[in-house]
Design a protein around this motif. Sequence first.
Motif, PDB file in Angstrom:
ATOM      1  N   VAL A 168       6.824  -3.081  10.458  1.00 28.11           N
ATOM      2  CA  VAL A 168       8.064  -2.083  10.390  1.00 28.11           C
ATOM      3  C   VAL A 168       7.869  -0.645   9.825  1.00 28.11           C
ATOM      4  N   THR A 169       7.974   0.284  10.612  1.00 24.36           N
ATOM      5  CA  THR A 169       8.018   1.549  10.458  1.00 24.36           C
ATOM      6  C   THR A 169       9.574   2.117  10.244  1.00 24.36           C
ATOM      7  N   PHE A 170       9.862   2.880   9.443  1.00 20.54           N
ATOM      8  CA  PHE A 170      11.047   3.546   9.291  1.00 20.54           C
ATOM      9  C   PHE A 170      11.156   5.185   9.515  1.00 20.54           C
ATOM     10  N   ASN A 171      12.076   5.493  10.285  1.00 21.69           N
ATOM     11  CA  ASN A 171      12.344   7.156  10.201  1.00 21.69           C
ATOM     12  C   ASN A 171      13.770   7.301   9.795  1.00 21.69           C
ATOM     13  N   PHE A 172      14.051   7.569   8.519  1.00 20.48           N
ATOM     14  CA  PHE A 172      15.241   7.716   7.845  1.00 20.48           C
ATOM     15  C   PHE A 172      15.713   9.239   7.937  1.00 20.48           C
ATOM     16  N   GLY A 173      17.114   9.459   8.265  1.00 19.49           N
ATOM     17  CA  GLY A 173      17.626  10.854   8.532  1.00 19.49           C
ATOM     18  C   GLY A 173      19.113  10.787   8.534  1.00 19.49           C
ATOM     19  N   GLY A 174      19.461  12.002   8.937  1.00 21.24           N
ATOM     20  CA  GLY A 174      21.121  12.048   9.431  1.00 21.24           C
ATOM     21  C   GLY A 174      21.023  11.482  10.505  1.00 21.24           C
ATOM     22  N   SER A 175      22.252  10.483  10.724  1.00 20.85           N
ATOM     23  CA  SER A 175      22.281   9.799  11.777  1.00 20.85           C
ATOM     24  C   SER A 175      22.479  10.478  13.403  1.00 20.85           C
ATOM     25  N   SER A 176      23.163  11.728  13.178  1.00 17.97           N
ATOM     26  CA  SER A 176      23.427  12.564  14.094  1.00 17.97           C
ATOM     27  C   SER A 176      21.977  13.048  14.752  1.00 17.97           C
ATOM     28  N   SER A 177      20.974  13.620  13.882  1.00 17.67           N
ATOM     29  CA  SER A 177      19.740  14.032  14.205  1.00 17.67           C
ATOM     30  C   SER A 177      19.053  12.940  14.766  1.00 17.67           C
ATOM     31  N   LEU A 178      19.226  11.499  14.251  1.00 18.29           N
ATOM     32  CA  LEU A 178      18.127  10.504  14.703  1.00 18.29           C
ATOM     33  C   LEU A 178      18.531  10.405  16.168  1.00 18.29           C
ATOM     34  N   ALA A 179      19.986  10.248  16.325  1.00 16.08           N
ATOM     35  CA  ALA A 179      20.641   9.934  17.696  1.00 16.08           C
ATOM     36  C   ALA A 179      19.989  11.019  18.795  1.00 16.08           C
ATOM     37  N   THR A 180      20.055  12.440  18.203  1.00 14.36           N
ATOM     38  CA  THR A 180      19.572  13.389  19.304  1.00 14.36           C
ATOM     39  C   THR A 180      18.044  13.067  19.627  1.00 14.36           C
ATOM     40  N   SER A 181      17.113  12.743  18.628  1.00 13.63           N
ATOM     41  CA  SER A 181      15.961  12.337  19.103  1.00 13.63           C
ATOM     42  C   SER A 181      15.911  10.995  19.939  1.00 13.63           C
ATOM     43  N   ILE A 182      16.537  10.077  19.628  1.00 14.95           N
ATOM     44  CA  ILE A 182      16.609   8.982  20.477  1.00 14.95           C
ATOM     45  C   ILE A 182      16.775   9.297  21.852  1.00 14.95           C
ATOM     46  N   ASN A 183      17.776  10.048  22.249  1.00 12.49           N
ATOM     47  CA  ASN A 183      18.628  10.612  23.555  1.00 12.49           C
ATOM     48  C   ASN A 183      17.468  11.738  24.081  1.00 12.49           C
ATOM     49  N   SER A 184      16.686  12.128  23.173  1.00 11.07           N
ATOM     50  CA  SER A 184      15.893  13.280  23.703  1.00 11.07           C
ATOM     51  C   SER A 184      14.236  12.466  24.258  1.00 11.07           C
TER      52      SER A 184
END
Length: 286
Positions: free
Chosen positions: A94-110
């Motif tokens: 399991v590898t984690f990418n922790f950060g602000g939820s909004s920036s993570l959401a932007t990355s996923i949508n990108s």
Amino acid sequence: MSTRTTGTTRRVAVAAAATLALSLGVTACGSDSGKSAGATASDAANAATSNAAATGSGVPKASGAITVFAAASLKESFTELGKRFETANPGSKVTFNFGGSSSLATSINSGAPADVFAAASPATMKTVSDAGGASGQPATFVKNTLTIAVPKGNPRHVAGLKDLTASGVKVALCAKEVPCGAAAQTALKAAGLDLTPVTLEQDVKGALTKVELGEVDASLVYRTDVQADAAKIDGVDFPEAAKAVNDYPITALAKAPNKDGAAAFVAYVQSPEATQVLTAAGFQAP
């Protein structure tokens, strides 16, 4: 006459024996077939049971790499859960990418490759769901509340939100688009206060770090973050926090490279074992 009768009797006996043998053969065949079908069903059931071997009750096993994008406030507890999950699932990583939820959401949508998304607010999760990124309905697995983080000993004697508006008091907040920032605005509005921070941070750990470094006198962060950093930080509870409770949703992602692993990790996070770890860290059960 006697000889013919004996011959006839013998022929009848042979025919009867053949018929009996054939009948027994058919019966045996049917019996073996039933045994074979039963064995197949049993094997399938055993295989299913084996595949559903759990890290928590009812949680299936998984293998391979699993990438989890998670809100910064989940760092300590998810790191622990990741270790436990790997121990229960040999061959998984399991590898984690922790950060602000909004920036993570932007990355996923990108298009960033990820298997699981755990956000600090339903509003942030909705941006991923609306873009078709969630696999199924996201589930709330914990809740979190705000507290005021101050340096050890609380040198400014902060007792509540109103004290953060006093002259000369420097405060750090999360940016409004980040769940901890949105929650802070809700709490301030409930208190009827207008607060101008000296800095706006992109995630809750950034706001907490400002207090640790002595760059601000206080910050509004989650109770879990203060608990995780109790050696360096004190927390001050305030009643308006009850108006700004954040639900944390989690989902496997539609484009997850490891779909089975994603489903298994999401199920594990909702298991009794994981809930115990999360509540011990200061989160509330949903």
